[in-house]
Design a protein around this motif. Sequence first.
Motif, PDB file in Angstrom:
ATOM      1  N   ALA A  72      32.165  44.751  64.451  1.00  0.00           N
ATOM      2  CA  ALA A  72      31.709  46.172  64.905  1.00  0.00           C
ATOM      3  C   ALA A  72      31.142  46.839  64.283  1.00  0.00           C
ATOM      4  CB  ALA A  72      33.242  46.887  64.301  1.00  0.00           C
ATOM      5  N   VAL A  73      30.386  46.797  63.430  1.00  0.00           N
ATOM      6  CA  VAL A  73      29.489  47.727  62.593  1.00  0.00           C
ATOM      7  C   VAL A  73      28.223  47.270  63.131  1.00  0.00           C
ATOM      8  CG1 VAL A  73      28.356  47.686  60.430  1.00  0.00           C
ATOM      9  CG2 VAL A  73      30.423  47.720  60.358  1.00  0.00           C
ATOM     10  N   LEU A  74      27.355  45.479  63.839  1.00  0.00           N
ATOM     11  CA  LEU A  74      27.102  45.346  64.301  1.00  0.00           C
ATOM     12  C   LEU A  74      26.862  45.919  65.335  1.00  0.00           C
ATOM     13  CD1 LEU A  74      26.643  41.788  62.958  1.00  0.00           C
ATOM     14  CD2 LEU A  74      25.050  43.959  62.168  1.00  0.00           C
ATOM     15  N   GLY A  75      27.707  45.613  66.358  1.00  0.00           N
ATOM     16  CA  GLY A  75      27.897  46.839  67.154  1.00  0.00           C
ATOM     17  C   GLY A  75      27.009  47.994  67.238  1.00  0.00           C
ATOM     18  N   ALA A  76      27.721  48.688  66.091  1.00  0.00           N
ATOM     19  CA  ALA A  76      27.219  50.151  66.550  1.00  0.00           C
ATOM     20  C   ALA A  76      25.721  50.393  66.031  1.00  0.00           C
ATOM     21  CB  ALA A  76      28.340  50.908  65.479  1.00  0.00           C
ATOM     22  N   ARG A 101      33.930  49.453  50.862  1.00  0.00           N
ATOM     23  CA  ARG A 101      35.092  49.777  50.740  1.00  0.00           C
ATOM     24  C   ARG A 101      35.797  50.878  51.414  1.00  0.00           C
ATOM     25  NH1 ARG A 101      37.024  47.708  46.916  1.00  0.00           N
ATOM     26  NH2 ARG A 101      38.414  50.121  45.894  1.00  0.00           N
ATOM     27  N   THR A 102      35.153  52.232  51.348  1.00  0.00           N
ATOM     28  CA  THR A 102      35.315  53.047  51.381  1.00  0.00           C
ATOM     29  C   THR A 102      34.639  53.285  52.568  1.00  0.00           C
ATOM     30  OG1 THR A 102      35.904  54.248  49.614  1.00  0.00           O
ATOM     31  CG2 THR A 102      35.686  55.817  50.801  1.00  0.00           C
ATOM     32  N   MET A 103      33.493  53.803  52.370  1.00  0.00           N
ATOM     33  CA  MET A 103      32.426  53.547  53.766  1.00  0.00           C
ATOM     34  C   MET A 103      33.023  53.144  54.998  1.00  0.00           C
ATOM     35  SD  MET A 103      28.579  53.549  52.084  1.00  0.00           S
ATOM     36  CE  MET A 103      27.670  54.421  53.515  1.00  0.00           C
ATOM     37  N   LEU A 104      33.800  51.932  55.021  1.00  0.00           N
ATOM     38  CA  LEU A 104      34.530  50.970  56.246  1.00  0.00           C
ATOM     39  C   LEU A 104      35.659  51.416  56.434  1.00  0.00           C
ATOM     40  CD1 LEU A 104      32.500  47.479  55.348  1.00  0.00           C
ATOM     41  CD2 LEU A 104      31.709  49.415  57.274  1.00  0.00           C
ATOM     42  N   ASN A 105      36.645  52.326  55.711  1.00  0.00           N
ATOM     43  CA  ASN A 105      37.388  52.688  55.792  1.00  0.00           C
ATOM     44  C   ASN A 105      38.364  53.564  55.464  1.00  0.00           C
ATOM     45  OD1 ASN A 105      38.338  49.667  56.460  1.00  0.00           O
ATOM     46  ND2 ASN A 105      38.746  49.488  53.222  1.00  0.00           N
ATOM     47  N   ASP A 106      37.456  54.864  55.290  1.00  0.00           N
ATOM     48  CA  ASP A 106      37.886  56.117  55.094  1.00  0.00           C
ATOM     49  C   ASP A 106      37.708  56.809  55.992  1.00  0.00           C
ATOM     50  OD1 ASP A 106      38.249  58.439  52.510  1.00  0.00           O
ATOM     51  OD2 ASP A 106      37.430  58.959  53.475  1.00  0.00           O
ATOM     52  N   PRO A 107      38.671  58.092  56.748  1.00  0.00           N
ATOM     53  CA  PRO A 107      38.609  58.032  57.949  1.00  0.00           C
ATOM     54  C   PRO A 107      37.521  59.149  57.723  1.00  0.00           C
ATOM     55  CG  PRO A 107      41.300  58.861  57.812  1.00  0.00           C
ATOM     56  CD  PRO A 107      39.975  57.727  55.678  1.00  0.00           C
ATOM     57  N   ASN A 129      20.480  63.308  68.675  1.00  0.00           N
ATOM     58  CA  ASN A 129      20.542  64.065  66.894  1.00  0.00           C
ATOM     59  C   ASN A 129      19.760  62.670  66.802  1.00  0.00           C
ATOM     60  OD1 ASN A 129      20.247  66.830  68.248  1.00  0.00           O
ATOM     61  ND2 ASN A 129      22.466  66.500  68.219  1.00  0.00           N
ATOM     62  N   ASP A 130      20.107  61.584  66.282  1.00  0.00           N
ATOM     63  CA  ASP A 130      20.416  60.267  65.567  1.00  0.00           C
ATOM     64  C   ASP A 130      20.814  60.933  64.428  1.00  0.00           C
ATOM     65  OD1 ASP A 130      19.557  57.505  65.420  1.00  0.00           O
ATOM     66  OD2 ASP A 130      17.753  58.075  64.962  1.00  0.00           O
ATOM     67  N   PRO A 131      22.597  60.594  64.412  1.00  0.00           N
ATOM     68  CA  PRO A 131      22.638  61.863  62.931  1.00  0.00           C
ATOM     69  C   PRO A 131      23.324  60.032  61.903  1.00  0.00           C
ATOM     70  CG  PRO A 131      24.460  61.445  65.030  1.00  0.00           C
ATOM     71  CD  PRO A 131      23.562  60.670  65.241  1.00  0.00           C
ATOM     72  N   PHE A 132      23.298  59.411  62.714  1.00  0.00           N
ATOM     73  CA  PHE A 132      24.299  58.197  61.553  1.00  0.00           C
ATOM     74  C   PHE A 132      23.163  57.184  60.958  1.00  0.00           C
ATOM     75  CE2 PHE A 132      27.250  58.616  65.318  1.00  0.00           C
ATOM     76  CZ  PHE A 132      28.045  59.894  64.914  1.00  0.00           C
ATOM     77  N   VAL A 133      21.642  57.451  61.181  1.00  0.00           N
ATOM     78  CA  VAL A 133      21.020  56.356  60.223  1.00  0.00           C
ATOM     79  C   VAL A 133      20.873  56.313  59.111  1.00  0.00           C
ATOM     80  CG1 VAL A 133      19.442  58.366  60.601  1.00  0.00           C
ATOM     81  CG2 VAL A 133      18.054  56.342  60.075  1.00  0.00           C
ATOM     82  N   ARG A 134      21.064  57.886  58.464  1.00  0.00           N
ATOM     83  CA  ARG A 134      20.753  58.214  56.682  1.00  0.00           C
ATOM     84  C   ARG A 134      22.567  57.172  56.105  1.00  0.00           C
ATOM     85  NH1 ARG A 134      19.145  62.966  58.632  1.00  0.00           N
ATOM     86  NH2 ARG A 134      17.392  64.164  57.838  1.00  0.00           N
ATOM     87  N   TRP A 135      23.977  57.144  57.033  1.00  0.00           N
ATOM     88  CA  TRP A 135      25.186  56.469  56.227  1.00  0.00           C
ATOM     89  C   TRP A 135      24.800  54.851  57.066  1.00  0.00           C
ATOM     90  CZ3 TRP A 135      28.403  53.368  58.336  1.00  0.00           C
ATOM     91  CH2 TRP A 135      29.948  52.697  57.700  1.00  0.00           C
ATOM     92  N   GLY A 164      34.659  58.070  57.368  1.00  0.00           N
ATOM     93  CA  GLY A 164      33.487  57.162  56.997  1.00  0.00           C
ATOM     94  C   GLY A 164      33.249  56.519  58.109  1.00  0.00           C
ATOM     95  N   PHE A 165      32.601  55.265  58.730  1.00  0.00           N
ATOM     96  CA  PHE A 165      32.566  54.242  60.140  1.00  0.00           C
ATOM     97  C   PHE A 165      33.413  54.389  60.894  1.00  0.00           C
ATOM     98  CE2 PHE A 165      32.631  49.949  62.316  1.00  0.00           C
ATOM     99  CZ  PHE A 165      31.575  50.465  62.507  1.00  0.00           C
ATOM    100  N   PRO A 166      35.354  54.656  60.450  1.00  0.00           N
ATOM    101  CA  PRO A 166      36.191  55.529  61.785  1.00  0.00           C
ATOM    102  C   PRO A 166      35.214  56.273  62.081  1.00  0.00           C
ATOM    103  CG  PRO A 166      37.091  54.092  59.946  1.00  0.00           C
ATOM    104  CD  PRO A 166      35.963  54.372  59.326  1.00  0.00           C
ATOM    105  N   LYS A 167      35.040  57.100  61.702  1.00  0.00           N
ATOM    106  CA  LYS A 167      34.131  58.772  61.983  1.00  0.00           C
ATOM    107  C   LYS A 167      33.268  57.825  63.340  1.00  0.00           C
ATOM    108  CE  LYS A 167      32.478  62.890  60.813  1.00  0.00           C
ATOM    109  NZ  LYS A 167      31.469  63.916  59.824  1.00  0.00           N
TER     110      LYS A 167
END
Length: 784
Positions: free
Chosen positions: A756-760, A695-701, A723-729, A703-706
């Motif tokens: 939205a997650v799958l689109g990203a 929940r926090t990863m998806l909603n906290d500013p 730079n491929d920065p989000f692969v670990r997240w 996390g996913f919003p960033k």
Amino acid sequence: MSFFRGANRFTVKSLFVSVHSTELSAIRQLHEYASGGASHDSSERYPGETCLPGTREDALEAITVWFREGKVPMMWVPGPTGVGKTTVAQTIANRHHLKGVLAVAFFFSRSSTERNDSSKFVATLASEMALKIPGLAPNIDDAMKSLPTIFTKALPIQLEKLIIEPCKKLRNLTSSRWLIVVDGLDECVGTAGSDREQEQELVLNLLISLLSHSLPFSILLFSRAESWLKEAFNSEPLSWMTKTVPLHDSALSDQDILLYLIEEFKRIASNPRNVEAMRTVPKPWPPSHVPKLLVQKAKGQFVFARTAIRFIDDRWSLPPKRLDKLLASFKRSSDTEIFSAVDALYFGILKACRNVEFMLQVLGEVMCLDHVASARSDRWGLLDGLSIRPTGESLIALRGLHSVVDVENSQQPQVLFHPSFHDFLTSRSRSGRFYIDVPSVHAQLLYKCIDCLVLDAQDRQSDRYLYAKLAWRPHLAEARLSEDLLMRLLSFNFYDWFRQEIKDVPAQHSWFLSLSDWAWGHGLFRLGQIQAFRAESTGSDTLDRCMEHFQSDYDRSMVWSLDRLARPGLLERFFDACFSTSLPGISMSMFKYEIPDSPSDYIPILSFQGEVLDVLPLKGVVEKLKLADSAQGTGGSARPSNDTANNTQDEFLDPPEFGIHFHAFSPEFLSFLADPSRSCHHCYITPERIRWMIRTMLNDPSGFPKILEVLDDSERWPGVRRNDPFVRWFSVLSLFMDLAPPSQEIGRLFAEKGSAVLGATIKLGYSHTRKRLQKAMEKHIQGY
């Protein structure tokens, strides 16, 4: 003549008159005992392949300078199978023939009955020298007349009477230096039942005898680097009278092979018979990456490149189709048609070996030996120790394979000179009775490792024990499972062994490296191993019992280790902080390390309240320790960066997205912490915390919003994408979704944000992660 005395009334029909000359009559007999196909210009070998202009220049120049200077009477050019020794020999012979200084060239060949033993060696030398060296023929003729039975004598006597003594009688012989080229000494195998080592040593002794008489000869010898030949050239008198120039510089060979392939493809494309076939083929043909790919596959082996060209240049087929078939064959190793020429080389080498069964056993072992675990030991002594053999027996078993096996450099991870030999040995259709079943070899090595862990428990510093400790897991991953092997694993108490192994070790080092290898993916075994065993052993529960046995020992060992090393309350406080949006007391850094021929990589390390959490088997801690071990054990085959060597780390310049700190944990360790039946009082990842984390990863500013903010910024996006920065997240999100039991809360969350997650992930190009997330989402949404 008295035949017609008193005869009359007769007719003579088909009269044939033979006139005999006594001039050089004996030397004509010499050619009957010589090998007509051994010379550089023989019809049997025509056309002998020569080096293309611009290739092998280093070797050709070294040979030319050696002969011109005349400081050392012999040069030995050893090299592995297929690197082009015969081509260099042919080129040198042709060049020096044109210069008028080639006395003789003899090309041995195991496939020719006239050139695969020493019986015609001296006669051929004498026959060719008689034609090339002015004034020598009458002297040889006189020698044969004085000793008509010369070819019933031993070869040293033949050499003395037919070459040495006639040459000494020539007054002007010393006015110039003459070159003798001998190629393929290792192909001199002798007749059936003879000893090839003795046969080749006989030829060497003949050459030594020839040079011992101060005659103006320089001998250029090419051969594979067989063990007995290396011994001979390292001993007197050859050691001081020979210059050795190995022919295996892979970097230069790669350049030469690339040039060869480019020229050959041009020739094939411009051949009149291929004009129609090539008319509609896209240009350039082939694409520029194809010759480079073939160079990579050749690995310095010219015979591989020539075999590829011969296959493509088939007069009854279209070159583009043949090339496509060749490229497709690289995905498998069982195509006997394409690699028949290479296979013939390997068959010849293996057939000449003694005690084939034992040779294949040792060859399989050395192919499957774990390089990292064996890096600190002598490879051959280790094999002897594992199999309880007399010292040196493993090395002797491969005595006949020095041309294809690198027996001297124990630090090389690849013991075979060329990958094609591995492909040949591991393809039953190609190697036949020489086939090596790699999974079975790994199983045998695993047996030996388990035995060492039991038998050497009181000698934990022995080479074989240290190897067994590190290598049992890699061997298990590759072994063919059987009832016997599984029962052997069931009989071993890994929990007791583990506690004894590290009870006196004050640091966390040993248990990290041991336990980090115990759980792998879905458990102890690979999925393919499980499926293969169950297909062959229906109804058996041994595999299930073995997996439960290992899982139980792993869990007990992990709990015991955490109890022993962690300070009271430390882990509770740390995981409380991990599940807080502010991450109090937690900092994250990246351990940078470099491996030769690979890009730099970064592994996360977590610190808590100013201290690195080295009481947990975090990825960065484990890999850093492994890297240090590898660098010490292999002389730096893998090395930390300069920053790492100074105990500094590369900090994130910007705060990372929330949740990425869990990337520092291995998935196996997080699964352990999330299962109370396994981790007992160390169950720090509860279902409530898992749901909170998602929940926090998806909603906290943070996390996913960033992430969405960056993806929607058209100016920042191109640079960020590189730079491929989000692969670990996304990896952490996927992991927690796998850990989460189905719940309405998670189902509702992904019903809202799943698209939205799958689109990203699609925009980022994370196709594997997208499939994993989609599967996990379906599990939760169905429950919702």
